[in-house]
Scaffold this motif. Structure first.
Motif, PDB file in Angstrom:
ATOM      1  N   ALA B  34       0.854  -1.203   0.000  1.00  0.00           N
ATOM      2  CA  ALA B  34       0.000   0.000   0.000  1.00  0.00           C
ATOM      3  C   ALA B  34       0.881   1.242   0.000  1.00  0.00           C
ATOM      4  O   ALA B  34       1.554   1.529   0.987  1.00  0.00           O
ATOM      5  CB  ALA B  34      -0.893  -0.015   1.231  1.00  0.00           C
ATOM      6  N   VAL B  35       0.931   1.914  -1.123  1.00  0.00           N
ATOM      7  CA  VAL B  35       1.727   3.140  -1.213  1.00  0.00           C
ATOM      8  C   VAL B  35       0.811   4.288  -1.586  1.00  0.00           C
ATOM      9  O   VAL B  35      -0.241   4.075  -2.199  1.00  0.00           O
ATOM     10  CB  VAL B  35       2.871   3.008  -2.261  1.00  0.00           C
ATOM     11  CG1 VAL B  35       4.009   2.181  -1.731  1.00  0.00           C
ATOM     12  CG2 VAL B  35       2.352   2.451  -3.557  1.00  0.00           C
ATOM     13  N   GLU B  36       1.258   5.445  -1.231  1.00  0.00           N
ATOM     14  CA  GLU B  36       0.412   6.641  -1.396  1.00  0.00           C
ATOM     15  C   GLU B  36      -0.018   6.819  -2.842  1.00  0.00           C
ATOM     16  O   GLU B  36      -1.158   7.130  -3.143  1.00  0.00           O
ATOM     17  CB  GLU B  36       1.197   7.844  -0.863  1.00  0.00           C
ATOM     18  CG  GLU B  36       0.530   9.189  -1.017  1.00  0.00           C
ATOM     19  CD  GLU B  36       0.948   9.886  -2.290  1.00  0.00           C
ATOM     20  OE1 GLU B  36       0.084  10.528  -2.894  1.00  0.00           O
ATOM     21  OE2 GLU B  36       2.135   9.765  -2.668  1.00  0.00           O
ATOM     22  N   TRP B  37       0.928   6.550  -3.792  1.00  0.00           N
ATOM     23  CA  TRP B  37       0.623   6.844  -5.183  1.00  0.00           C
ATOM     24  C   TRP B  37      -0.337   5.843  -5.821  1.00  0.00           C
ATOM     25  O   TRP B  37      -0.774   6.013  -6.945  1.00  0.00           O
ATOM     26  CB  TRP B  37       1.870   7.024  -6.033  1.00  0.00           C
ATOM     27  CG  TRP B  37       2.991   6.045  -5.844  1.00  0.00           C
ATOM     28  CD1 TRP B  37       4.065   6.213  -5.026  1.00  0.00           C
ATOM     29  CD2 TRP B  37       3.189   4.786  -6.482  1.00  0.00           C
ATOM     30  NE1 TRP B  37       4.910   5.134  -5.112  1.00  0.00           N
ATOM     31  CE2 TRP B  37       4.397   4.248  -6.008  1.00  0.00           C
ATOM     32  CE3 TRP B  37       2.462   4.050  -7.410  1.00  0.00           C
ATOM     33  CZ2 TRP B  37       4.899   3.012  -6.417  1.00  0.00           C
ATOM     34  CZ3 TRP B  37       2.953   2.816  -7.824  1.00  0.00           C
ATOM     35  CH2 TRP B  37       4.152   2.311  -7.324  1.00  0.00           C
ATOM     36  N   LEU B  38      -0.656   4.783  -5.095  1.00  0.00           N
ATOM     37  CA  LEU B  38      -1.689   3.872  -5.621  1.00  0.00           C
ATOM     38  C   LEU B  38      -3.034   4.111  -4.930  1.00  0.00           C
ATOM     39  O   LEU B  38      -3.969   3.347  -5.089  1.00  0.00           O
ATOM     40  CB  LEU B  38      -1.261   2.424  -5.436  1.00  0.00           C
ATOM     41  CG  LEU B  38      -0.201   1.931  -6.428  1.00  0.00           C
ATOM     42  CD1 LEU B  38       0.157   0.484  -6.164  1.00  0.00           C
ATOM     43  CD2 LEU B  38      -0.699   2.076  -7.860  1.00  0.00           C
ATOM     44  N   GLY B  39      -3.095   5.186  -4.164  1.00  0.00           N
ATOM     45  CA  GLY B  39      -4.308   5.487  -3.404  1.00  0.00           C
ATOM     46  C   GLY B  39      -5.370   6.204  -4.202  1.00  0.00           C
ATOM     47  O   GLY B  39      -6.449   6.472  -3.692  1.00  0.00           O
ATOM     48  N   SER B  40      -5.084   6.543  -5.438  1.00  0.00           N
ATOM     49  CA  SER B  40      -6.098   7.262  -6.241  1.00  0.00           C
ATOM     50  C   SER B  40      -6.308   6.521  -7.557  1.00  0.00           C
ATOM     51  O   SER B  40      -5.426   5.805  -8.030  1.00  0.00           O
ATOM     52  CB  SER B  40      -5.629   8.690  -6.511  1.00  0.00           C
ATOM     53  OG  SER B  40      -4.572   8.672  -7.441  1.00  0.00           O
ATOM     54  N   TRP B  41      -7.478   6.724  -8.114  1.00  0.00           N
ATOM     55  CA  TRP B  41      -7.793   6.097  -9.402  1.00  0.00           C
ATOM     56  C   TRP B  41      -6.835   6.573 -10.486  1.00  0.00           C
ATOM     57  O   TRP B  41      -6.434   5.806 -11.349  1.00  0.00           O
ATOM     58  CB  TRP B  41      -9.238   6.398  -9.807  1.00  0.00           C
ATOM     59  CG  TRP B  41     -10.210   5.507  -9.085  1.00  0.00           C
ATOM     60  CD1 TRP B  41     -11.050   5.851  -8.078  1.00  0.00           C
ATOM     61  CD2 TRP B  41     -10.404   4.102  -9.313  1.00  0.00           C
ATOM     62  NE1 TRP B  41     -11.762   4.759  -7.651  1.00  0.00           N
ATOM     63  CE2 TRP B  41     -11.384   3.663  -8.397  1.00  0.00           C
ATOM     64  CE3 TRP B  41      -9.842   3.164 -10.180  1.00  0.00           C
ATOM     65  CZ2 TRP B  41     -11.808   2.352  -8.343  1.00  0.00           C
ATOM     66  CZ3 TRP B  41     -10.279   1.857 -10.137  1.00  0.00           C
ATOM     67  CH2 TRP B  41     -11.255   1.448  -9.219  1.00  0.00           C
TER      68      TRP B  41
END
Lengths: 250, 496
Positions: B34-41
């Protein structure tokens, strides 16, 4: 020799003539460099033109011959571009770097620009790192603006000792008091003895004319504009709310 | 059961590769923690698009190679697809009027984007919001009093050498000396700035003519060659680089010339002698003296030649490759003997790319995915060609004939691979722009497909509107909108 073989040989004969023209009387280094690309590139072009037919090949050979002949016959020295990056050492309190910026404060665009601007800053380029002991002082006219230190360093630079910008915020009222903004950089009395390099570049669109920059070495004033088409790197920038400059004068 | 009697499975490499890439790219998204840059569509879709592109290219090349191996082992069986361009087609002549129109359009575009309006220069100014180290004029050098992109300064020692005005002096661009040699032929009468611009203009025009020729050959009897050549004459990469004293425009043209040459030499005709292959290798090597164009040239040559590969063609490919690299290497040896250095970052781009990917591959799958995020292939591709062009190009790919599709895919893969390879160090839409012959031809084919069902007046109106829309898009900078130039310079990154 048949007409067909003459048609096939003529472009290559012209190619050899062009080779002789391009190599005759030049220094060995230039001749060697030309020879390589003449054979690999121009030879390839003539050969490829043969795919379009003998006329196209002949035209290509003639064109190349005319190009190399023009290169040899036209005596036009290339202009040396003014240096994009140079420095002048500011060694002691007796020396002054001066740069004048004509600000459009009387122009109708000025208030319009300020509807967008969140602030203004003077950008000065110098070699770092700058300490308070270096005593590099920025004045606008007679008014002291700032003592430049590393705290004002702006943007990335490869090494601490590299040249780079220093950003000094200034107010609108200060600028409007000086529509003919004469910025000076001096060393404070008692400052460190090491010379501070002030950057310069070429002058393309100076607001105060080609001699907007000047340097006083303690005895005489000289202008990098007159000497080398240059200017000291002191710029006034208007910045929007995101800190992005949108109007720059020098 | 012997290899020779085994039936060939019936499948289409490109759709199969696309489907496999979809599935695998989806799975690969689950790999990173879980990384920040995969937190958005947006972040997810960006990474998915980059993963999909790389996997699609990998599978496609794999399938083509598999077909080629089978063709070699089973020479009498029909290959999939059939030997491309085995039958030379009659190509209608280029009208002088259209050639003149293209020259005028290229000339107007160059002049309106010259000096301080040049996109390469304009996007480097501090006002563009990216660079913090440049002066008010951007990363510039004054050539004959005209501001030009700053790297032009480093070409002047080489120019002086060719003009016999100075001794050999090492520079960042020793490998691109062929371009400077061409400039030196015009430098005396035109001066420094305009000789660079004139070489670019001639190359630009030549590229438009070449794309017209390629269009006539692969999309005969359609509006595709006319529209595509006009798109080249107003193309983003040419506008961006046209007035820059750099080798890119000559390199773009060299790639198009190479594609034309390969067709003109009829390389893919059965039982052809090896001489045309040597010629193609020479052309690729000569192009490599201008810029690293030898890479897309050779990649295209291999990829397109894999269809119906024969032992003789394989020998031809090897000969071409050896000739090309021999010519490029010969210049390095020759230049070193002259006193040139071939050192500095721009002289060792290929070495840096290989080292970068070896490091990433050695670090494992998560690092590979991280690299695809950092050097977004989607961001680079969209920065080189904005979305409308891609949408039209995909449509064009679907509606084009089998050989045209295969050819275009080979050009696309050959064009994008160098940009992917260099993405560990630089994000260079200007490298991905080598795809332009295929993208513009496919986009034109897509436009033609949209117009086909309409009555003629409506079809013409639609084609004109779409073409003018695309031209307006690439000229937005003339209205002060620098966004496309900024993307072309620095890539779109992970933004949409």
């Amino acid at each position: 020799m048949t007409a067909t073989s003459r048609r096939r040989l003529l472009p290559w004969a012209l190619f050899l003539v062009a080779l002789a023209v391009t190599l005759a009387g030049v220094t060995p280094a230039a001749g060697a460099a030309r020879l390589f690309f003449f054979v690999t590139l121009l030879g390839g072009i003539v050969a490829a033109a043969g795919l379009l037919g003998p006329r196209a090949q002949l035209a290509a050979a003639l064109l190349l011959l005319s190009l190399v002949a023009t290169q040899r016959l036209v005596e036009r020295p290339l202009a040396v571009p003014p240096s994009s990056q140079w420095t002048t050492p500011l060694a002691g309190p007796g020396q002054v770097v001066r740069h004048t910026v004509r600000l459009p404060t009387g122009d109708p665009t000025w208030p319009r620009l300020w509807t967008r601007a969140a602030g203004a800053a003077v950008f000065v380029c110098a070699r770092g790192p700058l300490t308070p002991e270096d005593g590099l002082l920025l004045h606008l006219g007679d008014e002291p603006v700032a003592r430049l230190t590393q705290e004002q360093a702006f943007g990335t630079r490869p090494q601490p000792t590299s040249i780079g910008f220093y950003r000094i915020p200034v107010s609108r009222t200060l600028l409007e008091r000086h529509p003919e903004a004469v910025f000076t950089l001096r060393r404070a009395p008692g400052s460190s003895p090491r010379p501070i390099d002030i950057c310069g570049t070429f002058s393309y669109r100076p607001t105060a004319g080609p001699n907007s920059s000047a340097f006083f070495d303690g005895a005489t004033w000289t202008s990098p504009g007159a000497e080398m088409g240059g200017r000291f790197l002191i710029e006034v920038r208007l910045e929007d709310a995101a800190g992005r400059p949108f109007s720059i004068w020098y | 059961m012997g290899v020779a009697s085994r039936p060939l499975p019936s499948y289409r490499p490109a759709p199969t590769a696309a489907a496999l890439a979809c599935g695998l790219a989806n799975s690969a998204l689950l790999l990173p923690p879980a990384v920040e840059w995969l937190g958005s569509w947006r972040g997810l879709l960006d990474l998915f698009a980059s993963l999909w592109t790389v996997l699609f290219v990998a599978f496609l090349v794999l399938f083509w190679t598999g077909d080629a191996v089978r063709s070699l082992l089973q020479p009498t069986a029909p290959s999939s697809p059939s030997t491309p361009m085995a039958r030379p087609r009659r190509s209608p002549g280029l009208t002088p009027r259209w050639a003149l129109v293209l020259l005028v359009v290229c000339g107007v575009e160059l002049l309106t984007h010259a000096g301080e309006r040049n996109g390469f220069l304009a996007s480097s100014r501090p006002t563009s919001g990216v660079e913090t180290w440049t002066t008010a004029d951007g990363y510039a050098v004054l050539l004959d009093g005209i501001p030009a992109q700053g790297d032009g300064l480093f070409l002047l020692p080489m120019l002086n050498l060719f003009l016999d005005d100075g001794p050999p002096a090492p520079s960042e661009f020793d490998r691109r000396a062929g371009h400077v040699y061409l400039v030196s032929l015009l430098a005396r009468p035109l001066g420094t700035y305009w000789s660079f611009a004139a070489v670019n203009l001639l190359a630009w025009w030549g590229a438009a003519l070449a794309v017209w020729w390629l269009g006539q050959r692969r999309w005969p009897g359609s509006a595709v060659p006319w529209i595509a050549s006009l798109l080249v004459a107003t193309g983003q990469g040419f506008l961006f680089m046209g007035a820059a004293p750099q080798a890119h425009v000559a390199a773009y043209a060299a790639f198009a010339f190479f594609l034309v040459l390969c067709d003109a030499l009829r390389l893919w005709t059965r039982d052809i002698s090896l001489r045309p292959w040597l010629s193609a290798g020479w052309a690729a090597g000569a192009a490599g003296l201008i810029y690293l164009v030898n890479l897309p040239c050779l990649l295209f040559l291999w990829l397109y030649s894999l269809a119906g590969l024969t032992p003789r063609r394989l020998i031809g490919l090897i000969l071409s490759t050896l000739t090309a690299f021999a010519l490029v290497s010969l210049w390095v040896l020759y230049g070193r003997a002259l006193g040139l250095g071939f050192s500095g970052g721009n002289n060792d781009l290929a070495g840096q790319a290989i080292a970068g990917w070896l490091r990433v591959l050695h670090a494992g799958p998560y690092e590979i995915i991280g690299q695809l995020r950092a050097g977004s292939v989607r961001g680079i591709s969209v920065a080189a060609f904005y979305y409308p062009l891609w949408v039209l190009a995909v449509l064009g790919l679907v509606v084009s004939g089998r050989d045209a599709r295969r050819w275009a895919l080979a050009v696309l893969v050959a064009g994008i691979l160098p940009a992917i390879a260099f993405s560990t160090r630089f994000h260079l839409p200007r490298l991905a722009y080598f795809m332009y012959p295929a993208v513009y031809l496919l986009a034109a084919a897509g436009m033609q497909a949209l117009a086909r069902p309409l009555p003629r007046p409506a079809a013409v109106t639609l084609l004109a509107t779409l073409t003018l829309g695309l031209i307006a898009l690439s000229n937005l900078d003339l209205l002060g909108i620098q966004q496309l130039n900024l993307w072309f310079h620095y890539s779109q990154g992970n933004t949409w």
